[in-house]
Write a protein that holds these residues in place. Structure first.
Motif, PDB file in Angstrom:
ATOM      1  N   UNK A  36       0.813  -1.217   0.000  1.00  0.00           N
ATOM      2  CA  UNK A  36       0.000   0.000   0.000  1.00  0.00           C
ATOM      3  C   UNK A  36       0.844   1.263   0.000  1.00  0.00           C
ATOM      4  N   UNK A  49       3.878   9.684  20.971  1.00  0.00           N
ATOM      5  CA  UNK A  49       2.655   8.875  20.926  1.00  0.00           C
ATOM      6  C   UNK A  49       1.427   9.651  21.384  1.00  0.00           C
ATOM      7  N   UNK A  53      -2.382   8.757  16.456  1.00  0.00           N
ATOM      8  CA  UNK A  53      -3.405   8.630  15.411  1.00  0.00           C
ATOM      9  C   UNK A  53      -3.428   9.852  14.488  1.00  0.00           C
ATOM     10  N   UNK A  55      -1.091  11.554  13.425  1.00  0.00           N
ATOM     11  CA  UNK A  55       0.013  11.589  12.455  1.00  0.00           C
ATOM     12  C   UNK A  55       0.143  10.264  11.701  1.00  0.00           C
ATOM     13  N   UNK A  56      -0.881   9.450  11.775  1.00  0.00           N
ATOM     14  CA  UNK A  56      -0.835   8.181  11.040  1.00  0.00           C
ATOM     15  C   UNK A  56      -1.080   8.455   9.552  1.00  0.00           C
ATOM     16  N   UNK A  57      -0.239   7.901   8.668  1.00  0.00           N
ATOM     17  CA  UNK A  57      -0.431   8.162   7.235  1.00  0.00           C
ATOM     18  C   UNK A  57      -1.755   7.599   6.738  1.00  0.00           C
TER      19      UNK A  57
ATOM     20  N   UNK B  94     -10.367   3.386  11.755  1.00  0.00           N
ATOM     21  CA  UNK B  94     -10.526   2.494  12.900  1.00  0.00           C
ATOM     22  C   UNK B  94     -11.916   1.873  12.966  1.00  0.00           C
ATOM     23  N   UNK B 180      -5.376   2.183  22.566  1.00  0.00           N
ATOM     24  CA  UNK B 180      -3.985   1.784  22.351  1.00  0.00           C
ATOM     25  C   UNK B 180      -3.334   1.318  23.661  1.00  0.00           C
ATOM     26  N   UNK B 197      -8.087   6.055  22.334  1.00  0.00           N
ATOM     27  CA  UNK B 197      -8.319   5.539  20.982  1.00  0.00           C
ATOM     28  C   UNK B 197      -7.237   5.938  19.989  1.00  0.00           C
ATOM     29  N   UNK B 198      -6.529   7.023  20.266  1.00  0.00           N
ATOM     30  CA  UNK B 198      -5.557   7.468  19.270  1.00  0.00           C
ATOM     31  C   UNK B 198      -4.229   7.932  19.829  1.00  0.00           C
ATOM     32  N   UNK B 199      -3.975   7.671  21.109  1.00  0.00           N
ATOM     33  CA  UNK B 199      -2.701   8.141  21.663  1.00  0.00           C
ATOM     34  C   UNK B 199      -2.308   7.357  22.912  1.00  0.00           C
ATOM     35  N   UNK B 200      -1.022   7.490  23.252  1.00  0.00           N
ATOM     36  CA  UNK B 200      -0.510   7.007  24.537  1.00  0.00           C
ATOM     37  C   UNK B 200       0.286   8.172  25.113  1.00  0.00           C
ATOM     38  N   UNK B 220       3.501  -1.272  20.208  1.00  0.00           N
ATOM     39  CA  UNK B 220       2.235  -0.689  20.677  1.00  0.00           C
ATOM     40  C   UNK B 220       1.121  -1.118  19.746  1.00  0.00           C
ATOM     41  N   UNK B 221      -0.102  -0.858  20.160  1.00  0.00           N
ATOM     42  CA  UNK B 221      -1.254  -1.312  19.387  1.00  0.00           C
ATOM     43  C   UNK B 221      -2.008  -0.118  18.797  1.00  0.00           C
ATOM     44  N   UNK B 222      -2.701  -0.392  17.712  1.00  0.00           N
ATOM     45  CA  UNK B 222      -3.637   0.569  17.113  1.00  0.00           C
ATOM     46  C   UNK B 222      -5.001  -0.125  17.034  1.00  0.00           C
ATOM     47  N   UNK B 228      -4.566  -1.386   7.136  1.00  0.00           N
ATOM     48  CA  UNK B 228      -4.070  -0.003   7.154  1.00  0.00           C
ATOM     49  C   UNK B 228      -3.923   0.553   8.570  1.00  0.00           C
ATOM     50  N   UNK B 229      -4.630  -0.062   9.513  1.00  0.00           N
ATOM     51  CA  UNK B 229      -4.507   0.358  10.915  1.00  0.00           C
ATOM     52  C   UNK B 229      -3.063   0.172  11.418  1.00  0.00           C
ATOM     53  N   UNK B 230      -2.363  -0.789  10.779  1.00  0.00           N
ATOM     54  CA  UNK B 230      -0.999  -1.098  11.217  1.00  0.00           C
ATOM     55  C   UNK B 230       0.032  -0.065  10.767  1.00  0.00           C
ATOM     56  N   UNK B 231      -0.358   0.836   9.888  1.00  0.00           N
ATOM     57  CA  UNK B 231       0.608   1.824   9.385  1.00  0.00           C
ATOM     58  C   UNK B 231       1.200   2.620  10.546  1.00  0.00           C
ATOM     59  N   UNK B 232       2.529   2.697  10.623  1.00  0.00           N
ATOM     60  CA  UNK B 232       3.150   3.468  11.710  1.00  0.00           C
ATOM     61  C   UNK B 232       3.038   4.962  11.444  1.00  0.00           C
ATOM     62  N   UNK B 233       2.781   5.723  12.477  1.00  0.00           N
ATOM     63  CA  UNK B 233       2.657   7.172  12.309  1.00  0.00           C
ATOM     64  C   UNK B 233       4.045   7.816  12.248  1.00  0.00           C
TER      65      UNK B 233
END
Lengths: 81, 265
Positions: A36, A49, A53, A55-57, B94, B180, B197-200, B220-222, B228-233
């Motif tokens: 992808x 962190x 979320x 900053x997630x692409x 998500x 997360x 839901x979107x941060x630690x 860490x988890x998303x 696509x949830x697995x994409x690293x930020x």
């Protein structure tokens, strides 16, 4: 393999009026049998962190290697058109 | 590790925001309560949509339509809530399910999705699997339950021995709680931190402090079940730099993972 899959996406963009220039700027991932592209997201005052979320692409094109199919996402037009 | 999550200024802003109430379904709720409602709706949507997909693939179109209608109704409620409450955002990634984008079994030699060879009610599998919890509403196993008891709210922390927790356990907790979790390892101990839901609550400074104490960032988890949830930020990579590591891992809510690196593009 990423290069080969990326070529497929380039061809897809050419055939579907999507921007090759924008595609080149996308991040590339091979995840669990899917290749992808994703648009990087930067925000002001991002901080580890705490802004994970935010900053997630955003995925723009997904190539399923097993079925040899390409899917657009809700972000395709926004970032590749 | 006991430092407050927010500065005084941020707290003032949050309190101001939380003091504002909204009318949702005839009830007045705070911004915080609305955010909790949003997490619940995301979880309910994924469950209804997944059930619809399962019934569709097993040929039961009537049940598939029933669950699809339920999912659509939940999504409408979710969108209304998100529009109404300032500070909430629509997280479509998500809400995406495991089956999203999969091709029908009859049209792709498998399509990358599971075959349903027996009724759902007759499934037998171990408890505590992330996929079982996310897709079928299974229960946590006893060790995961114990972990969750010690991680009840945002920024809760616990240190446990290495053998008592794995990233798959955190994936299971994410499936259950839709938030997360991050894990850091030093020798034989593991530090687990609960996020939302979107941060630690690990910023760059805290990451550097943990690194100085000798911790490594295990992963860490998303929340969510789509790939696509697995994409690293971008910020995942910034945290990785703090630990001087080459790789870490993201897990989603069904136990799938992705190993990402600092220089990956």
């Amino acid at each position: 393999m990423k290069e080969i899959y990326f070529e497929k996406l380039k061809e897809y963009c050419l055939n579907n009026g999507l921007s090759l220039e924008k595609l080149d700027k996308q991040e590339r991932y091979l995840i669990d049998g899917s290749f992808m592209t994703a648009n990087p997201i930067k925000i002001p005052n991002s901080d580890g962190l705490k802004t994970d979320l935010a900053t997630q692409p955003k995925p723009t094109l997904i190539y399923d290697v097993e079925t040899d199919t390409i899917s657009e996402t809700e972000y395709t037009d926004l970032y590749l058109r | 590790m006991t430092e407050p999550r927010y500065s005084e200024e941020e707290l003032k802003q949050l309190n101001k925001q939380n003091a504002k109430t909204y009318e949702i379904d005839g009830k007045r709720v705070t911004g915080y309560e609305a955010a909790q409602m949003q997490r619940r709706l995301e979880r309910e949507y994924r469950k209804a949509q997944t059930q619809s997909d399962i019934f569709r693939e097993s040929g039961n179109d009537i049940k598939a339509k029933d669950y699809k209608s339920k999912a659509t109704a939940i999504k409408t409620t979710y969108d209304d809530l998100t529009d109404k409450v300032s500070g909430l955002y629509n997280s479509s990634e998500r809400m995406r399910t495991y089956f999203a984008g999969a091709k029908p079994l009859t049209n792709g030699g498998g399509g990358g999705i599971m075959r349903i060879s027996s009724p759902i009610s007759s499934r037998k599998h171990p408890t505590g699997t992330p996929e079982g919890i996310e897709l079928f509403g299974d229960k946590l196993n006893s060790r995961q339950t114990l972990l969750l008891d010690n991680l009840p709210k945002y920024d809760s922390k616990i240190i446990v021995s290495k053998r008592k927790v794995s990233m798959r356990d955190l994936s299971a907790l994410t499936a259950r709680e839709n938030v997360e979790f991050a894990m850091f390892t030093k020798g034989n101990e593991r530090l687990i931190i609960r996020g939302d839901a979107g941060s630690v609550n690990i910023d760059i400074r805290k990451a550097k402090e943990l690194a100085e104490k000798g911790y490594k960032w295990s992963g860490h988890t998303h929340p969510g079940s789509a790939k696509a949830v697995l994409l690293p930020s971008c910020e995942d990579r910034e945290i990785l730099k703090c630990f001087n590591q080459k790789n870490s891992v993201t897990y989603n809510s069904i136990g799938k993972h992705y190993v990402f690196g600092e220089d990956e593009k």
